[in-house]
Design a protein around this motif. Sequence first.
Motif, PDB file in Angstrom:
ATOM      1  N   UNK A   1       4.322   6.812   2.198  1.00 16.99           N
ATOM      2  CA  UNK A   1       4.621   5.642   3.013  1.00 16.99           C
ATOM      3  C   UNK A   1       4.265   4.399   2.206  1.00 16.99           C
ATOM      4  N   UNK A   2       5.268   3.581   1.892  1.00 14.49           N
ATOM      5  CA  UNK A   2       5.058   2.311   1.198  1.00 14.49           C
ATOM      6  C   UNK A   2       5.161   1.205   2.243  1.00 14.49           C
TER       7      UNK A   2
ATOM      8  N   UNK B   1      14.736  12.546   0.855  1.00 10.89           N
ATOM      9  CA  UNK B   1      15.228  11.612   1.859  1.00 10.89           C
ATOM     10  C   UNK B   1      14.356  10.368   1.864  1.00 10.89           C
ATOM     11  N   UNK B   2      14.927   9.257   2.270  1.00 11.35           N
ATOM     12  CA  UNK B   2      14.187   8.006   2.379  1.00 11.35           C
ATOM     13  C   UNK B   2      14.718   7.224   3.570  1.00 11.35           C
ATOM     14  N   UNK B   3      13.813   6.524   4.232  1.00  9.80           N
ATOM     15  CA  UNK B   3      14.206   5.603   5.295  1.00  9.80           C
ATOM     16  C   UNK B   3      13.541   4.263   5.031  1.00  9.80           C
TER      17      UNK B   3
ATOM     18  N   UNK C   1       0.843  -1.193   0.000  1.00  7.83           N
ATOM     19  CA  UNK C   1       0.000   0.000   0.000  1.00  7.83           C
ATOM     20  C   UNK C   1       0.878   1.243   0.000  1.00  7.83           C
ATOM     21  N   UNK C   2       0.327   2.322  -0.566  1.00  6.43           N
ATOM     22  CA  UNK C   2       1.006   3.615  -0.590  1.00  6.43           C
ATOM     23  C   UNK C   2       0.073   4.648   0.006  1.00  6.43           C
ATOM     24  N   UNK C   3       0.534   5.276   1.074  1.00  3.62           N
ATOM     25  CA  UNK C   3      -0.234   6.296   1.780  1.00  3.62           C
ATOM     26  C   UNK C   3       0.522   7.605   1.625  1.00  3.62           C
ATOM     27  N   UNK C   4      -0.114   8.599   0.996  1.00  4.47           N
ATOM     28  CA  UNK C   4       0.567   9.855   0.657  1.00  4.47           C
ATOM     29  C   UNK C   4       0.008  11.013   1.462  1.00  4.47           C
ATOM     30  N   UNK C   5       0.920  11.866   1.948  1.00  3.65           N
ATOM     31  CA  UNK C   5       0.577  13.055   2.730  1.00  3.65           C
ATOM     32  C   UNK C   5       1.242  14.278   2.100  1.00  3.65           C
TER      33      UNK C   5
ATOM     34  N   UNK D   1       8.878   1.716   3.823  1.00  2.00           N
ATOM     35  CA  UNK D   1       9.769   2.623   3.110  1.00  2.00           C
ATOM     36  C   UNK D   1       9.077   3.975   3.064  1.00  2.00           C
ATOM     37  N   UNK D   2       9.667   4.983   3.681  1.00  2.00           N
ATOM     38  CA  UNK D   2       9.103   6.335   3.702  1.00  2.00           C
ATOM     39  C   UNK D   2       9.996   7.245   2.868  1.00  2.00           C
ATOM     40  N   UNK D   3       9.382   7.983   1.940  1.00  2.27           N
ATOM     41  CA  UNK D   3      10.128   8.825   0.996  1.00  2.27           C
ATOM     42  C   UNK D   3       9.478  10.201   0.935  1.00  2.27           C
ATOM     43  N   UNK D   4      10.293  11.247   0.899  1.00  2.91           N
ATOM     44  CA  UNK D   4       9.724  12.582   0.745  1.00  2.91           C
ATOM     45  C   UNK D   4      10.789  13.652   0.667  1.00  2.91           C
ATOM     46  N   UNK D   5      10.414  14.817   0.138  1.00  7.84           N
ATOM     47  CA  UNK D   5      11.317  15.968   0.096  1.00  7.84           C
ATOM     48  C   UNK D   5      11.161  16.747   1.399  1.00  7.84           C
TER      49      UNK D   5
END
Length: 355
Positions: free
Chosen positions: A296-297, A318-320, A283-287, A334-338
């Motif tokens: 958030x993947x 950045x990604x964690x 799932x992909x949850x976008x904010x 996996x969390x990704x964002x600027x």
Amino acid sequence: MPFSARAFVLVFAAFCLAQAATAQTRSGTANAKSAATAQTDEPPAMSVTEWLQRMHTGARQRNYVGTFVVSAPGGDLSSARIWHVRDGEHQIERIEALTGPPRSTFRRNRNVMTFLPEAKVVKVEKRENLDLFPNLPDKPDSSIGDFYDVRAIGKDRVAGFDADVVQLVPHDGLRFGYRIWSERRSGLVVKLQTVDSDSRVVEQSAFSELQLDAPVKAQALAQMMSNTAGYRVEKLELERSNAQDEGWTLRTPVAGFKPRSFFRRPTTGDDGGKAKQQDAATVQWTFSDGLASVSLFIERYDPARSPRDGVLTIGATNAIRRRLPEPASDWWLTAVGEVPQQTLNAFAQSLARTR
């Protein structure tokens, strides 16, 4: 659109000092005339919401062709040629990568097709988040002013166009700041610097060449987009869902970031068909806070396939990656964002399984 400011400020300050020294030798009338002229060079007084809505409209309403360059302090550099046209209520865009592997991306509203010539593959998908700057919803959200202040810097020129220069200053450490060059007539963002809490530029993007109101033909772009002869078409199938139905929640919301979309991607089973178990899906949850976005993947943890926990930084992105703690240790995030890494950590620490 999902800038060196120090040099600009120094030059601007030196210019002001020189003007002040010269003004002392002039008459009062000349001083008054000079002051009146200087005022016209200042960006208009507008709120954060008004500035962003102007930029948002400028990116969508005008036809343009240009070369866009993105750079980071570490030396990473990429560029692309962009054709953008508004056709009535529709927007069509072509983005041709000029660096890295050949790639052509076409967008008609939310329908996106990416051509990969070397693999002879076309990837087809629908995107809710179009990764444009500013990343505003269809209706303006005045709450963005609760998290950013706007400061006028002055006037500059980018790719031959006069631009108003403003700075968006965040109220907290959960988001980056921005210096924005906005084309004076249209509001189109022609240059953008993302800056951290120490005012260091972590990423810069700008048009090196731009033609506003270029004679771009929507029909020609649409024909190129539909020409898939010789390519294998791969459709990215996403199913709209919601966090509650999928069993996820944020125990504590991350200030300013509102949920924008929630999709699930069915996993392919051993027989080549879609897995029927709901828990098998990624799932992909976008904010988004209107400027920055976080995705958030979440997928099942597989010791043989899931990589180790880690962090990654490329420019402003950045990604964690981490295995979620008990009682959700069967899941991988996996969390990704600027955004700064502490923002991603806040999302990761708040994410919880509800079943």
